[in-house]
Design an enzyme around this catalytic site. Structure first.
Site, PDB file in Angstrom:
ATOM      1  N   GLY A  45       0.724  -1.201  -0.081  1.00 42.83           N
ATOM      2  CA  GLY A  45       0.004  -0.031  -0.062  1.00 42.83           C
ATOM      3  C   GLY A  45       0.831   1.467  -0.104  1.00 42.83           C
ATOM      4  O   GLY A  45       2.045   1.358   0.483  1.00 42.83           O
ATOM      5  N   GLN A  50       2.835   9.920   1.438  1.00 42.26           N
ATOM      6  CA  GLN A  50       4.167   9.436   1.663  1.00 42.26           C
ATOM      7  C   GLN A  50       5.065   9.580   0.579  1.00 42.26           C
ATOM      8  O   GLN A  50       6.083   9.396   0.478  1.00 42.26           O
ATOM      9  CB  GLN A  50       3.835   7.838   1.504  1.00 42.26           C
ATOM     10  N   CYS A 105       5.879   0.160   7.426  1.00 42.69           N
ATOM     11  CA  CYS A 105       5.624   1.258   6.895  1.00 42.69           C
ATOM     12  C   CYS A 105       6.818   1.642   6.057  1.00 42.69           C
ATOM     13  O   CYS A 105       7.909   1.597   6.543  1.00 42.69           O
ATOM     14  CB  CYS A 105       5.129   2.363   7.817  1.00 42.69           C
ATOM     15  N   LEU A 106       6.391   2.083   4.609  1.00 39.99           N
ATOM     16  CA  LEU A 106       7.563   2.420   3.680  1.00 39.99           C
ATOM     17  C   LEU A 106       8.305   3.626   4.192  1.00 39.99           C
ATOM     18  O   LEU A 106       9.355   3.889   3.744  1.00 39.99           O
ATOM     19  CB  LEU A 106       7.194   2.612   2.533  1.00 39.99           C
ATOM     20  N   HIS A 147      -4.263   0.902   7.545  1.00 40.41           N
ATOM     21  CA  HIS A 147      -3.001   1.208   7.546  1.00 40.41           C
ATOM     22  C   HIS A 147      -2.823   2.515   6.398  1.00 40.41           C
ATOM     23  O   HIS A 147      -2.448   3.640   6.973  1.00 40.41           O
ATOM     24  CB  HIS A 147      -2.140   0.453   7.361  1.00 40.41           C
ATOM     25  N   GLU A 148      -3.281   2.351   5.342  1.00 39.73           N
ATOM     26  CA  GLU A 148      -3.241   3.314   4.359  1.00 39.73           C
ATOM     27  C   GLU A 148      -3.910   4.760   4.745  1.00 39.73           C
ATOM     28  O   GLU A 148      -3.719   5.884   4.555  1.00 39.73           O
ATOM     29  CB  GLU A 148      -3.271   2.950   2.977  1.00 39.73           C
ATOM     30  N   HIS A 151      -2.745   7.339   7.069  1.00 39.69           N
ATOM     31  CA  HIS A 151      -1.941   8.104   6.256  1.00 39.69           C
ATOM     32  C   HIS A 151      -2.596   9.432   5.956  1.00 39.69           C
ATOM     33  O   HIS A 151      -2.171  10.533   6.166  1.00 39.69           O
ATOM     34  CB  HIS A 151      -1.129   7.517   5.133  1.00 39.69           C
TER      35      HIS A 151
END
Length: 196
Positions: A45, A50, A105-106, A147-148, A151
């Protein structure tokens, strides 16, 4: 085009993102770049904040999770080929008994922690053609979407940890924001010292 992923500590990750209109400039190109960026970083995702954009847009492809042998064949099937664009999303309901799952997380490379989330969600959103949808998801699908979604609400998964865990991670998070970490994808670090 692969975009740099914004690291922990950048203010854009703390902004509540704004809705976008169908005429948002170069939206198709942005979505394409987000897919390419996510796949390059081996993510499932990626949200627009991000990549530095405070807009309500995220993409999800849970196919990599479908190989998990701990999952039931039914769950593996649900995750395989689940690929969607979410625009102006709003989670309208979260139900069930919270469960722990190890998340990463990226924007926070090399840190993974167990996070509690409710197992079922109902979400209203627009797809890439601005067609409206209201859908209910559960299990890992719900978790990736939650999770996304966090953000675009300016929330990081580390916010959901106990105060003790947060204290233990503080130094590592500061190092990430300063770029003192090895990653194999492009990143933008907010607190990197100039002239390095």
């Amino acid at each position: 085009m692969i975009l740099p992923i914004v690291a922990y500590g950048d203010p854009v990750l703390r902004k509540k993102a704004a809705d976008i209109a169908p005429e948002h400039p170069k939206l198709e190109e942005l979505i394409s770049n987000m897919w390419e960026t996510m796949y390059n970083a081996h993510g499932v995702g990626l949200a627009a904040p991000q990549v530095g954009l405070p807009i309500r847009l995220f993409v999800v492809d849970t196919t990599p999770f479908s190989d998990d042998e701990d999952l039931s064949p039914e769950d593996q099937e649900k995750l395989n080929g689940f690929k969607k664009v979410f625009i102006n999303a709003k989670i309208t309901e979260e139900t069930g008994k919270e469960w722990d799952f190890n998340e990463g997380c990226l924007s926070i490379p090399d840190i993974r922690e167990d996070v509690k989330r409710k197992p079922e969600i109902t979400i209203s959103y627009l797809d890439e053609n601005f067609k409206p949808h209201t859908e209910t998801y559960d299990g890992l699908l719900a978790r990736v979407i939650q999770h996304e979604y966090d953000h675009i609400e300016g929330i990081m998964f580390t916010d959901k940890l106990s105060s003790l865990k947060k204290r233990l991670l503080k130094g590592r998070l500061e190092k990430i924001s300063k770029g003192k970490i090895d990653v194999d994808y492009r990143m933008r670090f907010p607190n990197i010292k100039k002239g390095r």
